[in-house]
Motif scaffolding. Structure first.
Motif, PDB file in Angstrom:
ATOM      1  N   GLU A  41       4.477   3.831   3.022  1.00 31.01           N
ATOM      2  CA  GLU A  41       4.503   2.609   2.282  1.00 31.01           C
ATOM      3  C   GLU A  41       4.368   1.415   3.104  1.00 31.01           C
ATOM      4  OE1 GLU A  41       6.376   2.014  -1.698  1.00 31.01           O
ATOM      5  OE2 GLU A  41       7.705   0.867  -0.403  1.00 31.01           O
ATOM      6  N   ILE A  92       0.651  -0.987   0.028  1.00 34.30           N
ATOM      7  CA  ILE A  92       0.076   0.111   0.118  1.00 34.30           C
ATOM      8  C   ILE A  92       0.882   1.327  -0.108  1.00 34.30           C
ATOM      9  CG2 ILE A  92      -1.560   1.170   1.287  1.00 34.30           C
ATOM     10  CD1 ILE A  92      -2.713  -1.461   2.379  1.00 34.30           C
ATOM     11  N   ASP A  93       0.904   1.912  -1.142  1.00 32.02           N
ATOM     12  CA  ASP A  93       1.479   3.071  -1.338  1.00 32.02           C
ATOM     13  C   ASP A  93       0.732   4.406  -1.190  1.00 32.02           C
ATOM     14  OD1 ASP A  93       3.386   5.173  -1.869  1.00 32.02           O
ATOM     15  OD2 ASP A  93       4.060   4.322  -3.716  1.00 32.02           O
ATOM     16  N   LEU A  94       1.008   5.209   0.102  1.00 29.20           N
ATOM     17  CA  LEU A  94      -0.092   6.147   0.345  1.00 29.20           C
ATOM     18  C   LEU A  94       0.665   7.441  -0.230  1.00 29.20           C
ATOM     19  CD1 LEU A  94      -0.967   5.572   4.057  1.00 29.20           C
ATOM     20  CD2 LEU A  94      -2.375   5.109   1.826  1.00 29.20           C
ATOM     21  N   ASN A  95       1.839   7.239  -0.788  1.00 29.78           N
ATOM     22  CA  ASN A  95       2.446   8.610  -1.513  1.00 29.78           C
ATOM     23  C   ASN A  95       1.639   8.729  -2.879  1.00 29.78           C
ATOM     24  OD1 ASN A  95       4.422   8.882   0.773  1.00 29.78           O
ATOM     25  ND2 ASN A  95       5.656   7.371  -0.220  1.00 29.78           N
ATOM     26  N   ARG A  96       1.588   7.636  -3.621  1.00 29.80           N
ATOM     27  CA  ARG A  96       0.776   7.661  -4.901  1.00 29.80           C
ATOM     28  C   ARG A  96      -0.407   7.212  -4.847  1.00 29.80           C
ATOM     29  NH1 ARG A  96       6.295   5.191  -7.326  1.00 29.80           N
ATOM     30  NH2 ARG A  96       7.318   7.022  -7.693  1.00 29.80           N
ATOM     31  N   TYR A  97      -0.933   6.730  -3.600  1.00 30.13           N
ATOM     32  CA  TYR A  97      -2.447   6.319  -3.529  1.00 30.13           C
ATOM     33  C   TYR A  97      -2.715   5.139  -4.472  1.00 30.13           C
ATOM     34  CZ  TYR A  97      -3.098  10.844  -1.255  1.00 30.13           C
ATOM     35  OH  TYR A  97      -3.030  12.004  -0.406  1.00 30.13           O
ATOM     36  N   LYS A  98      -1.842   4.040  -4.244  1.00 29.35           N
ATOM     37  CA  LYS A  98      -2.142   2.957  -4.895  1.00 29.35           C
ATOM     38  C   LYS A  98      -1.743   1.730  -4.283  1.00 29.35           C
ATOM     39  CE  LYS A  98      -0.588   4.635  -9.452  1.00 29.35           C
ATOM     40  NZ  LYS A  98      -0.488   4.135 -10.727  1.00 29.35           N
TER      41      LYS A  98
END
Length: 83
Positions: free
Chosen positions: A77, A50-56
């Motif tokens: 992340e 879960i990548d919260l920097n890129r919302y992916k």
């Protein structure tokens, strides 16, 4: 089986009437099971990034493997178990 002989296992048995051969067989089976579970490919199949920097959310094993093997971790992340 010689793959990982340095593993520490605590095996609790509810039956005092097992022979040493039966206990050794059980421990050998646990070693074999854990070897397959702990492989990187199986780990990556059971987890997602879960990548919260890129919302992916990355679920492909290649992306998860890259995130797990990376030496420097990114902020926000996370590796999440799918279960």
């Amino acid at each position: 089986m010689k793959r990982n002989q340095r593993r520490d296992l605590l095996v609790l048995l509810n039956n005092h009437h097992r022979s040493q051969e039966a206990i050794d067989h059980e421990v050998e089976w646990l070693h074999e099971l854990l070897y397959h579970v702990e492989e990187l490919e199986n780990f990556c199949k059971a987890h997602e990034v879960i990548d919260l920097n890129r919302y992916k959310v990355h679920t492909k094993t290649g992306k998860v493997k890259l995130a797990v093997l990376r030496k420097d971790f990114k902020a926000f992340e996370f590796i999440n178990n799918k279960n």
